[in-house]
Motif scaffolding. Structure first.
Motif, PDB file in Angstrom:
ATOM      1  N   VAL A   8       0.878  -1.414  -0.264  1.00 47.54           N
ATOM      2  CA  VAL A   8      -0.195  -0.126   0.008  1.00 47.54           C
ATOM      3  C   VAL A   8       0.628   1.310  -0.040  1.00 47.54           C
ATOM      4  O   VAL A   8       1.988   1.728   0.631  1.00 47.54           O
ATOM      5  N   ASN A   9       0.983   1.714  -0.777  1.00 47.47           N
ATOM      6  CA  ASN A   9       2.097   2.850  -1.490  1.00 47.47           C
ATOM      7  C   ASN A   9       0.686   4.008  -1.712  1.00 47.47           C
ATOM      8  O   ASN A   9       0.206   4.733  -2.304  1.00 47.47           O
ATOM      9  N   GLY A  60      -1.652   7.564  -5.248  1.00 48.57           N
ATOM     10  CA  GLY A  60      -0.721   6.679  -4.717  1.00 48.57           C
ATOM     11  C   GLY A  60      -1.213   5.600  -5.221  1.00 48.57           C
ATOM     12  O   GLY A  60      -2.138   5.633  -6.324  1.00 48.57           O
ATOM     13  N   ARG A  61      -1.091   4.350  -4.986  1.00 51.05           N
ATOM     14  CA  ARG A  61      -1.360   2.268  -5.407  1.00 51.05           C
ATOM     15  C   ARG A  61      -1.419   1.714  -4.575  1.00 51.05           C
ATOM     16  O   ARG A  61      -0.698   1.497  -3.559  1.00 51.05           O
ATOM     17  N   ILE A  62      -2.084   0.456  -4.758  1.00 49.46           N
ATOM     18  CA  ILE A  62      -2.268  -0.482  -4.297  1.00 49.46           C
ATOM     19  C   ILE A  62      -1.427  -2.060  -4.842  1.00 49.46           C
ATOM     20  O   ILE A  62      -1.698  -2.072  -6.194  1.00 49.46           O
ATOM     21  N   ILE A  63      -0.529  -2.550  -4.647  1.00 50.83           N
ATOM     22  CA  ILE A  63       0.198  -3.476  -5.374  1.00 50.83           C
ATOM     23  C   ILE A  63       0.022  -4.909  -4.525  1.00 50.83           C
ATOM     24  O   ILE A  63       0.353  -4.778  -3.566  1.00 50.83           O
ATOM     25  N   VAL A  69      -3.103  -2.919  -8.673  1.00 52.56           N
ATOM     26  CA  VAL A  69      -4.630  -3.130  -8.666  1.00 52.56           C
ATOM     27  C   VAL A  69      -5.788  -2.463  -8.366  1.00 52.56           C
ATOM     28  O   VAL A  69      -7.169  -2.202  -8.690  1.00 52.56           O
ATOM     29  N   SER A  70      -4.708  -1.108  -7.794  1.00 55.31           N
ATOM     30  CA  SER A  70      -5.387   0.022  -7.701  1.00 55.31           C
ATOM     31  C   SER A  70      -4.806   1.002  -7.506  1.00 55.31           C
ATOM     32  O   SER A  70      -3.528   1.106  -6.811  1.00 55.31           O
ATOM     33  N   LYS A  71      -4.748   2.375  -8.930  1.00 58.01           N
ATOM     34  CA  LYS A  71      -4.801   3.197  -8.680  1.00 58.01           C
ATOM     35  C   LYS A  71      -5.929   4.734  -8.783  1.00 58.01           C
ATOM     36  O   LYS A  71      -6.737   4.231  -8.952  1.00 58.01           O
ATOM     37  N   PRO A  72      -5.525   6.185  -8.557  1.00 60.60           N
ATOM     38  CA  PRO A  72      -6.825   6.601  -9.314  1.00 60.60           C
ATOM     39  C   PRO A  72      -7.278   6.501 -10.069  1.00 60.60           C
ATOM     40  O   PRO A  72      -6.776   5.984 -11.744  1.00 60.60           O
ATOM     41  N   GLY A  73      -8.720   6.256 -10.687  1.00 62.98           N
ATOM     42  CA  GLY A  73      -9.170   5.504 -11.952  1.00 62.98           C
ATOM     43  C   GLY A  73      -8.946   4.738 -12.140  1.00 62.98           C
ATOM     44  O   GLY A  73      -9.751   3.986 -13.312  1.00 62.98           O
TER      45      GLY A  73
END
Length: 226
Positions: A8-9, A60-63, A69-73
């Motif tokens: 979780v970044n 940010g982003r989830i990796i 697997v998740s970032k803005p939009g």
């Protein structure tokens, strides 16, 4: 980062223009688990929902296993052979009151994975047995104690064999003795190698957990468990 299971970044999340999460970061290797602690309203449940890919993040982003697997939009709930199987138990549990315990546990497996009803029921019964409530399979949720309802909700999450189990305040409405029993069950799940994130506002015995993520009123800080 390639050796990390979950990263979780610096994620951020706003709800109705109010910042709920602000640059939260942590990472786990496969099999590691973490308790997330903080006062009510600090964003613990929102953080869990973002990790469960139920909410989009604003920064940010989830990796997972090296793949974003998740970032803005952007949300990627399925990622081929590296598909992240997530189980989540909500504080409200969301057991269907008009269905038996067995139906609550087996129906999602049947619908989601395309298993026939017999196989889904067999998998559900096996999971209920592992959690010690196989004798409650034909009861309805309102016939169960609080601890039994928690086990039924856990069974429904675990029947999919998740790689990551997210638990939101699962001891909040239990008496201390029942809460300790439920945490004991979760610790056995951790011992099997499943990564678990547990959200709580309570001070729990943390010896079986890899890390603690604490909110100190302004920032989130990750530390090794005692």
């Amino acid at each position: 980062m390639e050796n990390l299971f979950l990263c979780v970044n610096r994620i951020g999340k706003k709800i109705n223009h109010t910042t709920v999460l602000n640059t939260v970061s942590f990472s786990l290797k496969k099999g590691e688990s973490m308790v997330i602690q903080g006062p009510s309203g600090c964003g613990k449940t929102t953080l869990l929902r973002c990790i469960a890919l139920l909410e989009e993040i604003d920064q940010g982003r989830i990796i997972f296993n090296g793949e974003t697997v998740s970032k803005p939009g952007f949300l990627k709930r399925a990622s081929g052979k590296n598909h992240l199987e997530i189980g989540m138990v909500f504080q409200q549990l969301y057991l269907w009151s008009h269905m038996t315990v067995l139906q609550n546990v087996s129906l999602p497996l049947w619908l989601r994975n395309g298993k026939n009803k017999k196989l889904a029921d067999e998998a559900a019964k096996e999971q209920l047995a592992l959690l010690g409530i196989e004798n409650k399979a034909n009861d309805y949720p309102n016939q169960l104690s609080g601890g039994q309802r928690q086990r039924a909700a856990l069974a429904r999450a675990l029947v999919h064999s998740p790689q990551l189990l997210l638990l939101d305040e699962i001891t909040a409405n239990l008496d201390p003795q029942t809460a300790r029993k439920v945490i004991g069950i979760v610790e056995k799940i951790i011992a099997t190698g499943t990564s678990v994130l547990l959200v709580t506002h309570s001070n729990l015995r943390l010896a079986s957990w890899s890390y603690v993520l604490l909110f100190d009123g302004t920032t989130w800080k990750m530390k090794r468990s005692l």
